[in-house]
Motif scaffolding. Structure first.
Motif, PDB file in Angstrom:
ATOM      1  N   MET A 109     -34.564 -54.139   1.144  1.00  0.00           N
ATOM      2  CA  MET A 109     -34.172 -53.073   2.059  1.00  0.00           C
ATOM      3  C   MET A 109     -35.021 -53.095   3.325  1.00  0.00           C
ATOM      4  N   LEU A 110     -36.208 -53.712   3.238  1.00  0.00           N
ATOM      5  CA  LEU A 110     -37.117 -53.787   4.383  1.00  0.00           C
ATOM      6  C   LEU A 110     -36.975 -55.098   5.146  1.00  0.00           C
ATOM      7  N   GLY A 111     -35.935 -55.873   4.815  1.00  0.00           N
ATOM      8  CA  GLY A 111     -35.689 -57.102   5.558  1.00  0.00           C
ATOM      9  C   GLY A 111     -35.951 -58.375   4.802  1.00  0.00           C
ATOM     10  N   GLY A 112     -36.302 -58.266   3.520  1.00  0.00           N
ATOM     11  CA  GLY A 112     -36.575 -59.465   2.741  1.00  0.00           C
ATOM     12  C   GLY A 112     -38.060 -59.745   2.649  1.00  0.00           C
ATOM     13  N   LYS A 113     -38.411 -60.793   1.895  1.00  0.00           N
ATOM     14  CA  LYS A 113     -39.819 -61.050   1.619  1.00  0.00           C
ATOM     15  C   LYS A 113     -40.273 -62.396   2.185  1.00  0.00           C
ATOM     16  N   PHE A 114     -41.530 -62.430   2.595  1.00  0.00           N
ATOM     17  CA  PHE A 114     -42.191 -63.649   3.024  1.00  0.00           C
ATOM     18  C   PHE A 114     -42.979 -64.279   1.879  1.00  0.00           C
ATOM     19  N   ARG A 115     -43.242 -63.507   0.826  1.00  0.00           N
ATOM     20  CA  ARG A 115     -44.083 -63.993  -0.275  1.00  0.00           C
ATOM     21  C   ARG A 115     -43.660 -63.325  -1.581  1.00  0.00           C
ATOM     22  N   ASP A 116     -43.912 -64.004  -2.676  1.00  0.00           N
ATOM     23  CA  ASP A 116     -43.525 -63.496  -3.995  1.00  0.00           C
ATOM     24  C   ASP A 116     -44.593 -62.627  -4.628  1.00  0.00           C
ATOM     25  N   GLN A 117     -45.835 -62.782  -4.190  1.00  0.00           N
ATOM     26  CA  GLN A 117     -46.910 -61.971  -4.734  1.00  0.00           C
ATOM     27  C   GLN A 117     -47.850 -61.552  -3.610  1.00  0.00           C
ATOM     28  N   VAL A 118     -48.562 -60.473  -3.859  1.00  0.00           N
ATOM     29  CA  VAL A 118     -49.435 -59.858  -2.859  1.00  0.00           C
ATOM     30  C   VAL A 118     -50.875 -59.995  -3.331  1.00  0.00           C
ATOM     31  N   ARG A 119     -51.702 -60.592  -2.482  1.00  0.00           N
ATOM     32  CA  ARG A 119     -53.113 -60.762  -2.829  1.00  0.00           C
ATOM     33  C   ARG A 119     -53.865 -59.453  -2.629  1.00  0.00           C
ATOM     34  N   VAL A 316     -43.978 -53.571   1.304  1.00  0.00           N
ATOM     35  CA  VAL A 316     -44.205 -53.703   2.743  1.00  0.00           C
ATOM     36  C   VAL A 316     -45.039 -54.953   3.024  1.00  0.00           C
ATOM     37  N   CYS A 317     -46.068 -55.161   2.223  1.00  0.00           N
ATOM     38  CA  CYS A 317     -46.922 -56.336   2.417  1.00  0.00           C
ATOM     39  C   CYS A 317     -46.122 -57.628   2.286  1.00  0.00           C
ATOM     40  N   ALA A 318     -45.142 -57.627   1.409  1.00  0.00           N
ATOM     41  CA  ALA A 318     -44.300 -58.814   1.235  1.00  0.00           C
ATOM     42  C   ALA A 318     -43.340 -59.015   2.392  1.00  0.00           C
ATOM     43  N   ALA A 319     -43.005 -57.932   3.082  1.00  0.00           N
ATOM     44  CA  ALA A 319     -41.925 -57.964   4.073  1.00  0.00           C
ATOM     45  C   ALA A 319     -42.387 -58.214   5.501  1.00  0.00           C
TER      46      ALA A 319
END
Length: 385
Positions: A109-119, A316-319
């Protein structure tokens, strides 16, 4: 689909954390969380007033609902503080509802993800010893790194230092500075050069002290020095940044895009750290991250939330492309913290090896564990009553 009610529950975490539930006429509910630092009584009371402005609204119109509340209370302080914290909790619950209604994970909903997990970086506070001893800091650092974290943070602003000259003026003296250097040097030596190390000063100091501390930290290759002075005076922050080779991180006490505009325009910061359940919510923090990207500034959110708010922030961090690392602040409250949600796939926790894996379940991707909520509920507030 229409909103029929908004209810709250307060649980023990970092003091008192406020959970938000928005109910609809189709039986679907969304959950959010407001930052706990403002005080639960104020947040719960404000949400009980604000909810009347959303009864009958379609919760899928998230930004419309957010702006309706903010603009209709223009004289009630919607520029920051408790109002924005309460509004952030409501907004997160709205996004959870909208994503569930669409059958999509929140990041989509926020535009998709750049990463699968968040450090994550583990906030280690004062270490294992409440007095902030060097030995206690080293012990905690080693244990956290052994648990899989590649980034850690310590507090070194000791306002009760025995050699402090003045309880009101926090200008640092030589003895205080030597204590700071000793602790940071020991932690860096214990974890080695491959672990990202952050140091927090909690906006305690003046410009000369901030510069002295920043210079003293240069040998330790910090990821950042956090809030060496209050964030309100951007000119002063710019001075500290210009005089330091240690990166400066600021933003946990700023609100909305407008709170970060001047900070970025004047190039007074190296890393920004908005607190998502405080600064305005998910969409607003994404806009802040996008604004920072224009200035090539990384986004590393501050966070003191239960797993519900933590997973919401992780979306949000992923997006956003300029995400760096997310705070995790539950070392001393781990049992209660983990109990508040049911982690995906039957896992004990949403945190594993210093990371959070993004959930593909609709909405935020975790559901409250009401047994844990009831067990750690703060008396006097009710539980979504």
């Amino acid at each position: 689909m229409k909103i029929v009610d908004i209810k709250t529950a307060v649980v023990a975490y970092h003091g008192k954390a406020t959970l938000v539930r928005i109910d609809t006429d189709v039986g679907l509910s969304g959950f959010g969380e407001a930052n706990p630092d403002a005080g639960a009584a104020a947040i719960v009371g404000l949400i009980s007033e604000l909810k009347h402005g959303l009864i009958g609204e379609d919760p899928r119109n998230v930004e419309h609902c957010w702006e309706k509340l903010r603009r209709s209370h223009v004289f009630a302080g919607p520029q920051g503080g408790i109002f924005l914290i309460a509004l952030s909790g409501i907004e997160i619950a709205l996004w959870d509802l909208a994503a569930k209604a669409a059958g999509q994970p929140l990041y989509r909903m926020l535009g998709g993800k750049f990463r699968d997990q968040v450090r994550l970086y583990a906030d280690c506070g004062d270490g294992d010893d409440p007095s902030g001893s060097t030995e206690g800091c080293v012990a905690r650092a080693r244990r956290v790194v052994a648990d899989g974290f590649t980034a850690i943070k310590f507090d070194i602003d000791d306002l009760s230092h025995p050699e402090k000259f003045d309880t009101a003026n926090h200008t640092i003296n030589g003895a205080e500075l030597r204590s700071m250097v000793e602790r940071v040097a020991a932690v860096r030596d214990a974890v080695g050069p491959g672990i990202d190390l952050c140091i927090d000063l909690h906006a305690r100091y003046d410009v000369p002290s901030a510069c002295r501390i920043a210079w003293a930290m240069e040998p330790f290759d910090l990821l950042w020095l956090e809030e060496p002075i209050p964030a309100e005076n951007v000119d002063a922050l710019r001075q500290v940044r210009a005089r330091s080779r240690t990166p400066i991180c600021v933003g946990e006490n700023l609100y909305l895009r407008w709170g970060f505009r001047e900070l970025l325009q004047q190039q007074a910061v190296d890393v920004i750290m908005p607190d998502v359940p405080k600064c305005g919510g998910l969409a607003e923090s994404k806009k802040i991250a996008n604004l920072a990207e224009i200035y090539y500034i990384p986004f590393a959110p501050h966070l003191v939330s239960t797993p519900l708010g933590t997973m919401a922030t992780s979306h949000v961090c992923a997006a956003v492309p300029n995400f760096l690392v997310l705070e995790w602040h539950a070392l001393e409250e781990r049992e209660a913290w983990d109990s508040y949600v049911r982690a995906p796939n039957g896992a004990r926790s949403i945190v594993k090896d210093g990371h959070i894996a993004l959930s593909d379940a609709p909405g935020i991707g975790v559901e409250l564990n009401m047994e844990g909520v009831r067990r750690h509920a703060v008396p006097g507030y009710g539980i979504f009553d």
